[in-house]
Write an enzyme that holds these catalytic residues in place. Structure first.
Site, PDB file in Angstrom:
ATOM      1  N   CYS A  55       0.838  -1.197   0.000  1.00  0.00           N
ATOM      2  CA  CYS A  55       0.000   0.000   0.000  1.00  0.00           C
ATOM      3  C   CYS A  55       0.874   1.248   0.000  1.00  0.00           C
ATOM      4  O   CYS A  55       1.605   1.495   0.967  1.00  0.00           O
ATOM      5  CB  CYS A  55      -0.907  -0.014   1.227  1.00  0.00           C
TER       6      CYS A  55
ATOM      7  N   GLU B 129      -4.683  -7.271   0.588  1.00  0.00           N
ATOM      8  CA  GLU B 129      -4.058  -7.237  -0.742  1.00  0.00           C
ATOM      9  C   GLU B 129      -5.028  -7.817  -1.755  1.00  0.00           C
ATOM     10  O   GLU B 129      -5.870  -8.645  -1.415  1.00  0.00           O
ATOM     11  CB  GLU B 129      -2.756  -8.048  -0.699  1.00  0.00           C
ATOM     12  N   HIS B 130      -4.910  -7.402  -3.007  1.00  0.00           N
ATOM     13  CA  HIS B 130      -5.844  -7.883  -4.025  1.00  0.00           C
ATOM     14  C   HIS B 130      -5.170  -7.911  -5.386  1.00  0.00           C
ATOM     15  O   HIS B 130      -4.121  -7.296  -5.599  1.00  0.00           O
ATOM     16  CB  HIS B 130      -7.081  -6.987  -4.076  1.00  0.00           C
ATOM     17  N   ASP B 131      -5.795  -8.642  -6.308  1.00  0.00           N
ATOM     18  CA  ASP B 131      -5.306  -8.686  -7.686  1.00  0.00           C
ATOM     19  C   ASP B 131      -5.601  -7.368  -8.399  1.00  0.00           C
ATOM     20  O   ASP B 131      -6.330  -6.526  -7.914  1.00  0.00           O
ATOM     21  CB  ASP B 131      -5.974  -9.839  -8.434  1.00  0.00           C
TER      22      ASP B 131
ATOM     23  N   SER C 234      -3.828  -4.700  -8.995  1.00  0.00           N
ATOM     24  CA  SER C 234      -3.392  -3.454  -8.353  1.00  0.00           C
ATOM     25  C   SER C 234      -2.919  -2.458  -9.405  1.00  0.00           C
ATOM     26  O   SER C 234      -2.501  -2.827 -10.500  1.00  0.00           O
ATOM     27  CB  SER C 234      -2.245  -3.762  -7.380  1.00  0.00           C
TER      28      SER C 234
ATOM     29  N   GLU D 206     -10.063   2.482  -3.733  1.00  0.00           N
ATOM     30  CA  GLU D 206      -8.727   3.019  -3.997  1.00  0.00           C
ATOM     31  C   GLU D 206      -8.779   4.119  -5.052  1.00  0.00           C
ATOM     32  O   GLU D 206      -8.058   5.124  -4.947  1.00  0.00           O
ATOM     33  CB  GLU D 206      -7.794   1.894  -4.439  1.00  0.00           C
TER      34      GLU D 206
END
Length: 373
Positions: free
Chosen positions: A50, A125-127, A129, A204
C-alpha cells in the site's frame, strides 16, 4: 531559489506552509512544524502492499520500522498528514486487523503487528493493483509465487500508459486505467488464480482522487482532476510530493467524497475497452465489505523481499531515494507472521509454520462453534 522546484505552483504563499529545503536532498517542500522528511526504509523495515501506508512510514508519521502500529496512530497519521478523515479508512483498518489476526493466529488487539502481513493474498491485498504484481502473475507452476507487496515499476507504467501525454486525468481516464489493470492481470495470472476485487479497487480509485486531485483548479471539489505528477511521485517514491506543491487536502476528505468519486469512475464512459476482461468488470460494483474468518481465506506464503525504494536514475533529481543505501542482507527478517528471522531460502520451514498456524486456527474455530451449538 525554489522556482525550479515548484514549477506547477503559481504562488507558494497561497499554501498554508512555508517552503523549506530538505537536508542534503536539494529538494524544497512546503513545511509546517508537523512535516517530516523522507527516510528510505532499511532492509529490516516492514512495508505494506500500500503506497499510502508506506509513505506514512517513510516519513515517520507512523513507526518507521513498520511494526507495532496502533489504530489511533494510523487514524491520526491519515488525518493530520494526508488529509484523509477516519470515515474513509474505517473499513480498511477493520480489514487490516482481521488479516493481522488471521496471519498471526492471535488477536492483534489495538496494535498492527507489522505492515508486511497485509500482503496476505486475496485479503487486504488484491489482484489487479495499480502498482503491484499479482501473487501468481506469470508463474509456471501453481505452487510458485512472486513479490506482490513491493512497488513494481512495470505494472505502474501500464497504468500511466493509459494517460500518456496528459498532466491530469478525470473519472473516465481512471475507469480506463482500472479496466486495463483488470485485463492484464486476468491474462497474466496463473490459470484459476485471478480474483476480481472491484469493490476494493473502487475505493482506492476514490482515495486517489481524494488525495492527489489538483486543488489549484477552481472546480476541484465538484469535478476533481488527478494531477499525474503528484500521483506518480507518491506511488513511485512512496513519499509525498511536497516539493511539487502538494499538501494534505483541507478540510479533510470524508467517505462521501471517496464514494462519490468511486461511483463516478464506474459510471464514466470509456473510449476503448481492453480484451480479456472478467465478467462484471464494466458497470456498477458491489460495496466493499468487512473481512471475516467465515470467508474462505487460505493461508499463503508471503514474499520475503527487502522493502522497495526507488533507485531509477531516470526519475530525475526529484527522486529522494537515489542516494539511499541498498539492502545488503540475504536474510529475511520476518517469516509469516513476521516475528522471526529466517533465510530467504528456507521456504519449507515457512510453509510448515503457516500451515501449523492455519491448523491451530481451524481447531480453535471448530471448538468455539461446538461450544455455541
Amino acid at each position: 531559489m525554489f522556482s525550479k522546484v515548484l514549477p506547477f505552483v503559481g504562488a507558494v504563499a497561497a499554501l498554508p506552509h512555508s517552503v523549506r529545503q530538505e537536508p542534503g536532498s536539494g529538494i524544497g517542500y512546503p513545511y509546517d512544524n508537523n512535516t517530516l522528511p523522507y527516510v528510505a526504509p532499511g532492509p529490516t523495515d516492514s512495508r505494506a502492499p500500500c503506497p499510502a501506508l508506506n509513505a506514512l512510514a517513510n516519513h515517520g508519521y507512523i513507526p518507521h520500522d513498520g511494526r507495532a502500529i496502533s489504530r489511533e496512530t494510523l487514524q491520526n497519521a491519515f488525518l493530520n498528514h494526508m488529509g484523509i478523515a477516519n470515515s474513509v479508512i474505517e473499513l480498511a483498518l477493520t480489514n487490516a486487523f482481521v488479516v493481522c489476526e488471521y496471519v498471526t493466529g492471535s488477536d492483534c488487539g489495538d496494535s498492527l503487528v507489522n505492515l508486511t502481513l497485509l500482503a496476505e493474498p486475496h485479503a487486504f491485498e488484491h489482484d489487479h493493483s495499480f502498482s503491484r504484481k499479482d501473487y501468481k502473475q506469470g508463474v509456471a507452476n501453481s505452487n510458485d509465487f512472486i513479490d506482490n507487496r513491493n512497488f513494481d515499476a512495470e505494472t505502474f507504467q501500464t497504468s500511466l500508459d493509459v494517460v500518456a501525454g496528459k498532466t491530469h486525468f478525470d473519472y473516465a481516464d481512471m475507469n480506463e486505467i482500472r479496466l486495463q489493470r483488470e485485463s492484464l492481470s486476468n491474462e497474466l495470472d496463473f490459470p484459476g488464480w485471478f480474483t476480481e476485487s472491484k469493490p476494493i479497487q473502487n475505493v482506492e480509485s476514490g482515495f486517489i482522487f481524494a488525495l492527489v486531485s489538483d486543488f489549484n483548479l477552481p472546480d476541484n471539489d465538484e469535478n476533481p482532476l488527478v494531477r499525474i505528477d503528484w500521483w506518480k511521485y507518491w506511488f513511485t517514491n512512496e513519499s509525498f510530493p511536497y516539493h511539487l506543491g502538494w499538501h494534505p487536502p483541507s478540510p479533510a476528505r470524508e467517505i462521501e467524497f471517496v464514494t462519490s468519486a468511486s461511483s463516478a469512475v464506474l459510471a464514466a464512459s470509456v473510449t476503448s475497452t481492453p480484451s480479456s476482461l472478467p465478467s462484471g468488470a464494466i458497470g456498477p460494483g458491489a460495496e466493499a465489505v468487512p473481512l471475516s474468518f467465515a470467508s474462505t481465506m487460505t493461508p499463503f506464503l508471503l514474499a520475503t523481499n527487502a522493502p522497495y525504494y526507488a533507485q531509477d536514475p531516470t526519475l530525475g533529481p526529484n527522486d529522494k531515494r537515489e542516494a539511499a543505501p541498498a539492502a545488503t542482507t540475504s536474510m529475511a527478517v520476518f517469516k509469516n507472521p513476521y516475528l522471526e528471522a529466517i533465510g530467504t531460502q528456507d521456504i519449507k520451514n515457512q510453509q510448515a509454520y503457516v500451515s501449523s498456524k492455519a491448523a491451530a486456527m481451524a481447531s480453535a474455530m471448530a471448538a468455539n462453534k461446538a461450544r455455541n451449538l
